[in-house]
Scaffold this active site. Structure first.
Site, PDB file in Angstrom:
ATOM      1  N   GLN A   1      15.523  -7.535  -3.642  1.00 50.11           N
ATOM      2  CA  GLN A   1      14.253  -8.226  -3.377  1.00 50.11           C
ATOM      3  C   GLN A   1      13.797  -8.982  -4.632  1.00 50.11           C
ATOM      4  O   GLN A   1      13.360 -10.137  -4.557  1.00 50.11           O
ATOM      5  CB  GLN A   1      13.197  -7.206  -2.950  1.00 50.11           C
TER       6      GLN A   1
ATOM      7  N   SER B   1       7.455   4.684  -0.872  1.00 49.90           N
ATOM      8  CA  SER B   1       6.459   5.075   0.138  1.00 49.90           C
ATOM      9  C   SER B   1       7.141   5.740   1.323  1.00 49.90           C
ATOM     10  O   SER B   1       6.563   6.586   2.000  1.00 49.90           O
ATOM     11  CB  SER B   1       5.691   3.845   0.620  1.00 49.90           C
TER      12      SER B   1
ATOM     13  N   HIS C   1       4.228   2.216  -8.218  1.00 53.14           N
ATOM     14  CA  HIS C   1       3.343   1.040  -8.154  1.00 53.14           C
ATOM     15  C   HIS C   1       2.420   1.003  -9.381  1.00 53.14           C
ATOM     16  O   HIS C   1       2.161  -0.057  -9.943  1.00 53.14           O
ATOM     17  CB  HIS C   1       2.467   1.094  -6.894  1.00 53.14           C
TER      18      HIS C   1
ATOM     19  N   GLY D   1       9.114  -4.264  -8.433  1.00 55.04           N
ATOM     20  CA  GLY D   1       9.899  -3.137  -8.935  1.00 55.04           C
ATOM     21  C   GLY D   1      11.402  -3.395  -8.908  1.00 55.04           C
ATOM     22  O   GLY D   1      11.915  -4.002  -7.970  1.00 55.04           O
TER      23      GLY D   1
ATOM     24  N   HIS E   1       2.208   4.844  -4.986  1.00 52.52           N
ATOM     25  CA  HIS E   1       2.675   6.019  -5.743  1.00 52.52           C
ATOM     26  C   HIS E   1       2.782   5.613  -7.204  1.00 52.52           C
ATOM     27  O   HIS E   1       2.467   4.462  -7.573  1.00 52.52           O
ATOM     28  CB  HIS E   1       4.004   6.527  -5.161  1.00 52.52           C
TER      29      HIS E   1
ATOM     30  N   GLY F   1       0.827  -1.207   0.000  1.00 55.33           N
ATOM     31  CA  GLY F   1       0.000   0.000   0.000  1.00 55.33           C
ATOM     32  C   GLY F   1       0.855   1.248   0.000  1.00 55.33           C
ATOM     33  O   GLY F   1       2.017   1.208  -0.415  1.00 55.33           O
TER      34      GLY F   1
END
Ligand code: PAF
Length: 277
Positions: free
Chosen positions: A153, A186, A37, A147, A34, A31
């Site tokens: 990640q 975020s 995303h 991303g 921006h 969540g």
């Protein structure tokens, strides 16, 4: 756009689509959305007929001293953005639905999950790999989009999906930046005005390292100079600036693609970024 809270309901919805031959993509998020995303949602929608976005602030990827309780949350705003982007369903389970009361299984990508970010956040990638494995099993998408901004990640999730033979294609979406180069995140909302002015310097410096290395400059020297520049500019601490093999994230080898990765603190905000050499 449906907002689905239970694993049983998201499974029913996705298997209904797949039964009619439609392909499904998943964009996992925490969540506080921006434009970065939304660009992942667009990439997903180019590849499949149906797009699901998950919103779940995953407690297991935060250390006790980190920002789980203060992580920005605004579901109404997120849902409005996703509806405008044409998303078919949002999967937004609560912690009980995701982990139950007796959860004890952890997915850990050995090696890759313990270097760079993993050296500073030792349990982070186990939390990420565990929740992403669960989301991929719960939703069952054909494609999942993450991303490039969180480059390590992305590498960890690719390795996890390959190792567990999950029948999903993992796609990376390009980092979306503010006009001054700062990677959208975020957590940028934590920056004070003065820190926000300084923040793009992290990107400037790693681009400088990439250029030097691409033109044959010594890696250690380029990283040390960039670190010194950030320090002098007012970054409070530099966790790492490294040039790594773009796939394994181990030491770079001649003739293989490389990536510059960095993490640094501005006051209480930790920024990460990366660029290709
Ligand atoms: O990048 C994120 O927002 C999170 O780490 C992810 C992939 C949604 C897992 O919680």
């Amino acid at each position: 756009m449906d907002v689905i809270r239970s694993i049983a309901d998201i499974r029913t919805r996705v298997s209904g689509w797949r039964a009619t031959g439609e392909l499904v993509s998943l964009v996992p998020t925490m969540g506080a959305l921006h434009d970065g995303h939304i660009s992942l949602v667009r990439l997903a929608a180019e590849r499949t007929e149906r797009t699901v976005v998950s919103i779940f602030v995953n407690p297991t990827q935060f250390a006790p001293h980190e920002d789980f309780t203060t992580y920005p949350r605004d579901e109404a705003r997120d849902l409005a953005m996703l509806e405008a982007a044409g998303v078919d369903a949002v999967f937004a389970p609560n912690v009980g639905e995701m982990y139950g009361e007796t959860h004890r299984t952890v997915v850990e990508v050995q090696g890759l999950g313990k270097i760079l970010e993993g050296a500073f956040r030792p349990d982070f990638f186990a939390g990420v790999a565990t929740v992403c494995a669960k989301l991929l099993i719960q939703v069952g998408p054909d494609v999942a989009v993450f991303g490039d901004k969180d480059y390590q990640q992305l590498c960890v999730i690719r390795a996890m999906a390959r190792d567990l033979n999950l029948p999903v294609e993992i796609l990376g979406g390009e980092t979306i930046r503010e006009s001054d180069g700062l990677a959208m995140s975020s957590r940028n909302s934590y920056l004070t005005n003065a820190e926000r002015t300084l923040a793009p310097k992290l990107h400037d410096e790693i681009v400088g390292v990439a250029r030097r290395v691409a033109s044959g400059g010594a890696i250690e020297e380029a990283c040390a100079d960039a670190s010194q520049e950030l320090d002098q500019a007012g970054f409070s601490s530099i966790d790492y600036i490294a040039v790594s093999d773009a796939e394994t994230l181990e030491s770079p080898a001649a003739g293989r693609p490389m990536r510059v990765l960095a993490a640094a603190w501005l006051g209480k905000t930790r920024l990460i970024d990366n660029v290709a050499v």
